[in-house]
Structure formats: C-alpha cells, structure tokens
Design an enzyme around this catalytic site. Structure first.
Site, PDB file in Angstrom:
ATOM      1  N   PRO A  12       0.759  -0.983  -0.042  1.00  0.00           N
ATOM      2  CA  PRO A  12       0.076   0.017   0.050  1.00  0.00           C
ATOM      3  C   PRO A  12       0.906   1.224  -0.079  1.00  0.00           C
ATOM      4  CG  PRO A  12      -0.467  -1.226   2.057  1.00  0.00           C
ATOM      5  CD  PRO A  12       0.862  -1.910   1.328  1.00  0.00           C
ATOM      6  N   CYS A  13       0.205   2.392  -0.311  1.00  0.00           N
ATOM      7  CA  CYS A  13       0.888   3.746  -0.282  1.00  0.00           C
ATOM      8  C   CYS A  13       1.696   3.918   1.042  1.00  0.00           C
ATOM      9  CB  CYS A  13      -0.093   4.835  -0.627  1.00  0.00           C
ATOM     10  SG  CYS A  13       0.298   6.489  -0.077  1.00  0.00           S
ATOM     11  N   PRO A  14       2.390   4.536   1.237  1.00  0.00           N
ATOM     12  CA  PRO A  14       3.736   4.755   0.077  1.00  0.00           C
ATOM     13  C   PRO A  14       4.580   3.820  -0.344  1.00  0.00           C
ATOM     14  CG  PRO A  14       4.540   5.563   2.394  1.00  0.00           C
ATOM     15  CD  PRO A  14       3.219   4.560   2.528  1.00  0.00           C
ATOM     16  N   ASP A  17      -1.626  -0.518  -5.771  1.00  0.00           N
ATOM     17  CA  ASP A  17      -2.229   0.708  -4.817  1.00  0.00           C
ATOM     18  C   ASP A  17      -2.338   1.816  -6.033  1.00  0.00           C
ATOM     19  OD1 ASP A  17      -2.747   2.737  -3.226  1.00  0.00           O
ATOM     20  OD2 ASP A  17      -0.853   3.320  -3.176  1.00  0.00           O
ATOM     21  N   SER A  41      -2.572   3.426   3.557  1.00  0.00           N
ATOM     22  CA  SER A  41      -1.190   3.074   3.909  1.00  0.00           C
ATOM     23  C   SER A  41      -1.139   2.041   5.057  1.00  0.00           C
ATOM     24  CB  SER A  41      -0.155   4.054   4.147  1.00  0.00           C
ATOM     25  OG  SER A  41       0.918   3.709   4.789  1.00  0.00           O
TER      26      SER A  41
END
Ligand SMILES: Cc1cc2nc3c(=O)[nH]c(=O)nc-3n(C[C@H](O)[C@H](O)[C@H](O)COP(=O)(O)OP(=O)(O)OC[C@H]3O[C@@H](n4cnc5c(N)ncnc54)[C@H](O)[C@@H]3O)c2cc1C
Lengths: 81, 398
Positions: free
Chosen positions: A17-19, A44, B395
């Site tokens: 997932p981000c980042p 993502d 995130s």
C-alpha cells in the site's frame, strides 16, 4: 528489484500500500543511472498521481502507464540523475 | 523432545518471542550483539526535551531464566545447513531460527552525513548522539533548522515530523521562534507519506509556520557550509541540519544469498513471516522487508504470530500497525492501519499525547508478556476496518 536481461530494472510493489510503491521507486532511482528503464508494478491506485508528480519533479520520462486486472505497470526512462 | 530455537537479536522482537514460548517445547538461545535493551522511542525526547529517565535495561533482566542469552555477533547464517556462525567463531545449530536483528543507521550512504551527524547528533542512532543533538538545540541562538530523513526507509514513520513539531515547541518556549526558520524535507510527495494522515498534519505545519520541501531525496551534504543537496536538484542551506540517517539490515552473510534485498533486509512472507524459501526460519521486527512500518507495535504482533506458529497453531500477520504520533504542544494522534485497512484520519487529542508518554512503562511489561490480555483488548478495540472495494487502499506504512 531485479535487473532483467533487456536492461530494464523491475520494481515489484504489488500488494504494497501507499507509500510502498513510491518508496520502492525512490530507492530504485537512487541506484539508477541515466538511460535506465524502470518498470514499476503496483496495485495501489495512488501511485498514478504520485508517479506523475515524481516524474515532473525529477525530470524523468514516463513512457507508459497501463492497468490490467488491477495491476498498474509504469515504465520510466531515467533522463536525469 | 525439545526443539532447538535460535533467536538472533535481543531487542523488542527477540525478547517478546523468547517470553512467549513454552519452555517445555523449546531450548531457546538468544544471541545478541548488545548488552542493554534501549527503549528507542525515548531517543526523541532525549534529543528534543532533554529527558534523562532510565531508558536502557539489561537484556538479561527481560528474559526468563531458562533462556540462554549469549552476547556475540552473528556474521553468517546458512539456511540450508541450519546453523549460524558468530564473530567469535562460535557455531549455533538450530531446528528453528528467528531473525530479529532490527536495523541500524548507515551514514556512509550519503557523502557528508557522517561529519554532520558527528557534529550535530541525531535521534535514531544512540543515546550519545541524541544527547549531542539536545546540546545543539539547547544552545541554538536562532537561524535556520532543516530536519528530515536521509532515505525513504525510516524507523517509525512519524518520527521525522515529531522531531520538527518538538523543535517548533522548544523554540517557542525559548522565545526564539521569531528568529528561526524551520524547514522540513522529505523524499515523499507530501509531508506525511500516507495521504489521510497528511490531511491532519499539513494544516498544523502551516499553522506553525514550518516550511515543507517534498521530493527532497538527500544526495549529499557539504559539511563546511551545512548545505544539503537532493537527487532532484534542490538544495537547502541551514545553520543546524538534523538528518535522520538511512537504515540497513544487519551485516550478516546469508546462504542462499538471495534471501536479503540490496539493503540487507530479509525477504519475508508478509503473512507467515517465513524467510523466503524456508519452512523453519522466520524474520520479525525491523529486520524484514515487509511492506509495513518499521515500528514497535508491528514488531510485537509479528513476534506473537511466530510464537503461535512455532507452538503448532499456524497464524498470520495482518500488517497491523498502531503508531503514537506526537504533534507537539501536548497533542498526539494514533495512526492505525493494516494490509487490508486504510489509515484513516484521526483527531489529535491530549489523551493520545499522554498515552505516548505512558508508553515507556507499558513497554517494559509488554516485552515480558505481562500485559498480553490488555494489549489484545486494545488491538481488538482499535482494529482498522478493511477498505471497501471503491475506496483506494491506503497505507499501513504509517
Ligand atoms: C526515535 C525513535 C522513535 C520510535 N518511536 C516509536 C513509537 O513511537 N512507536 C513504535 O511502535 N515504535 C517506535 N520506534 C521503533 C521501535 O523502537 C522499533 O521498531 C523496534 O525496536 C524494533 O524492534 P526489533 O526487535 O526489530 O529491533 P531492535 O529492538 O533494534 O533489536 C535488534 C537487536 O538485534 C541485535 N543484533 C543486531 N545485529 C545482530 C547480529 N549480527 N548478531 C547478534 N545480534 C544482533 C541488536 O543488538 C538488538 O539487540 C521508534 C524508534 C526510534 C529510533
């Protein structure tokens, strides 16, 4: 990060997932040289915006952004280092 | 028959794991290159608020008596032959291996950084370095301070911003804020790497007059002029550079060689926590390459997953993190996430700040498993909800 025979550097950030993807790209950029092709795989969707902003900032060239079955593939040519 | 379990590393992950296993099933050896166990989050307060509390404990005192603790440095691990070798030439055969070697700062990756950190200190390497930074901050007469991370890999993702918020607070208390310029630099596209939390942080940075330079990936430093240069071609001139060094995994030679990435992080299955290509070797805590934050809560939960698996109840790590984030001026926020659940916006409160302050006491007890029921209840209560299909996954690298 794998170096393939064609000279492309593959960065597999799928499932991260981000980042995660932009982190992996930044790390690969650190190790790259002018002329390298970086191929980033991500799932993502946030990477689309982030990679465009990154390329604009760093002066590198996005050759393509494609998407199939949720896997986003970005190909970048390193023009500036 | 007892199985031989070798744990490399006597930090958070190694200690929690060694405390979580039934002594009847395992003959446990912990090999650790350090004697003292440092409560690392306190380095922030040593550097920015001159905290002097007791933040190191003897590693032995945190392990049960049946655990064999050896102070030595592992230099090689042969995963095929199931043995580790130390700097002293000792050989440790094992049935099961857990790599819990954390990560360490590496100033050599950025030219000029060793000189800068030697002179001004930093808050991720050691107590001595954190104390040096406090001295520099305490005697700072006003001017420009630039603070940021030297590489995209970071231990405790909120810690760079915590540093700049606490610097701002300190300068205000000393009446020096008007005479000072604060610059926060980051290799990411925004001040906080995960977008939802960034929405909380950015207005606060503005409110405090802290300048933010994004996509500033540190390339080199001129220590003579305190000028920082980025790969992207920008530069920052300042009076006091506070640079979090890049990190890398422990210097251990592995066989097969392809179980570590270029920064020596162990390539690990993100759910089972098994080292790539093995069934009896695991990596927990900061030592692995998991796509999640390098922080204590994930470390705790990973150690518990491996303890369950080793005890015959295969478990999976869900990527869970829960990071206390000090925003300065008595306010804090918790950043919760997991592989499947986005980090959501959370409201900064005074209670969260107080919880971060109480963290140290909880920490020592939690290492020994004394707070397991309370911790389990907390994790269940604060479990983040999985993202809906339409929502962008956010995130867990909080
Ligand atoms: C400034 C700062 C603030 C932080 N704030 C927070 C926070 O608010 N919340 C949070 O959850 N986390 C926080 N953390 C992160 C947290 O401290 C770490 O993620 C956690 O300690 C990782 O545990 P670990 O067991 O993986 O590594 P460590 O605790 O670092 O332990 C590694 C161990 O391995 C040993 N070792 C290393 N190499 C070898 C070798 N070759 N042979 C033998 N032994 C070896 C070391 O001696 C050590 O005992 C913070 C960290 C810092 C620096």
């Amino acid at each position: 990060m794998d170096e393939t025979t064609t000279g492309r550097i593959l960065i597999d950030s799928t499932g991260s997932p981000c980042p995660g993807p932009i982190t992996d790209l930044a790390l690969a950029y650190r190790r790259s040289k002018v002329g390298d092709l970086l191929e980033l795989w991500a799932t993502d969707p946030g990477i689309r915006t982030d990679v465009r902003a990154w390329a604009a900032k760093t002066g590198n060239e996005i050759l393509s952004i494609s998407d199939s079955d949720g896997k986003i593939v970005v190909v970048i040519r390193i023009a500036k280092r | 028959m007892q199985k031989k379990l070798l744990i490399i590393g006597g930090g958070s992950a190694g200690t929690i794991l060694a405390n979580s296993l039934d002594r009847r099933d395992f003959e446990i050896s912990v090999v650790s290159s350090s004697f003292g166990h440092l409560f690392q989050p306190a380095l922030l307060y040593v550097a920015f608020t001159n905290v002097k509390s007791h933040i190191v404990r003897d590693e032995r005192s945190l392990l049960p008596p049946h655990v064999n603790l050896i102070h030595d440095q592992i230099t090689a691990v042969d995963l095929n032959e199931q043995r580790a070798t130390s700097a002293n030439g000792a050989v440790f055969p094992y049935d099961y291996l857990v790599i819990a070697t954390g990560m360490r700062t590496d100033t050599s990756q950025i030219p000029g950084l060793s000189e800068i950190n030697e002179k001004y200190g930093d808050y991720h390497s050691s107590i001595a370095r954190a104390q040096r930074l406090w001295k520099r901050l305490d005697s700072f007469p006003g001017g420009t301070i630039a603070l940021g991370q030297g590489s995209p890999i970071i231990k405790c993702p909120p810690s760079p911003l915590e540093g700049i918020f606490l610097t701002d607070e300190l300068l205000r208390k000393k009446g020096l804020r008007d005479k000072s310029r604060l610059i926060f630099f980051t290799p990411f596209p925004r001040a906080y790497s995960a977008s939802p939390m960034n929405e909380i942080v950015e207005p606060l940075l503005q409110e405090h007059g802290i300048e933010v330079l994004t996509f500033f990936d540190l390339d080199h430093i001129d220590p003579a002029t305190n000028t920082l240069y980025s790969i992207e071609g920008d530069k920052i001139e300042c009076d006091l550079p506070i640079v979090i060094p890049p990190f890398k995994g422990a210097e251990i030679e592995y066989l097969p060689v392809d179980v570590v990435d270029p920064d020596n992080f162990v390539i690990t299955d993100k759910e089972t926590l098994r080292v790539k290509g093995t069934f009896n070797a695991f990596a927990v805590g900061d030592a692995s390459n998991l796509p999640t934050s390098k922080a204590g809560v994930g470390t705790h939960l990973q150690a518990k997953v491996v303890a369950k698996t080793l005890s015959g109840h295969p478990a999976k790590f869900d990527g869970r993190t829960s990071c206390p984030f000090d925003l300065g001026n008595g306010r804090g926020v918790f950043v919760n996430g997991s592989y499947e659940a986005p980090v959501t916006k959370a409201r900064p409160t005074r209670t969260n700040h107080l919880m971060k302050m109480a963290f140290e006491r909880i920490y020592w007890s939690s290492l020994r498993g004394r707070l397991d029921p309370v911790m389990d209840a907390y994790f269940a209560l604060t479990r983040p909800r999985p993202a809906s299909k339409e929502q962008e996954p956010a995130s867990t690298n909080v």
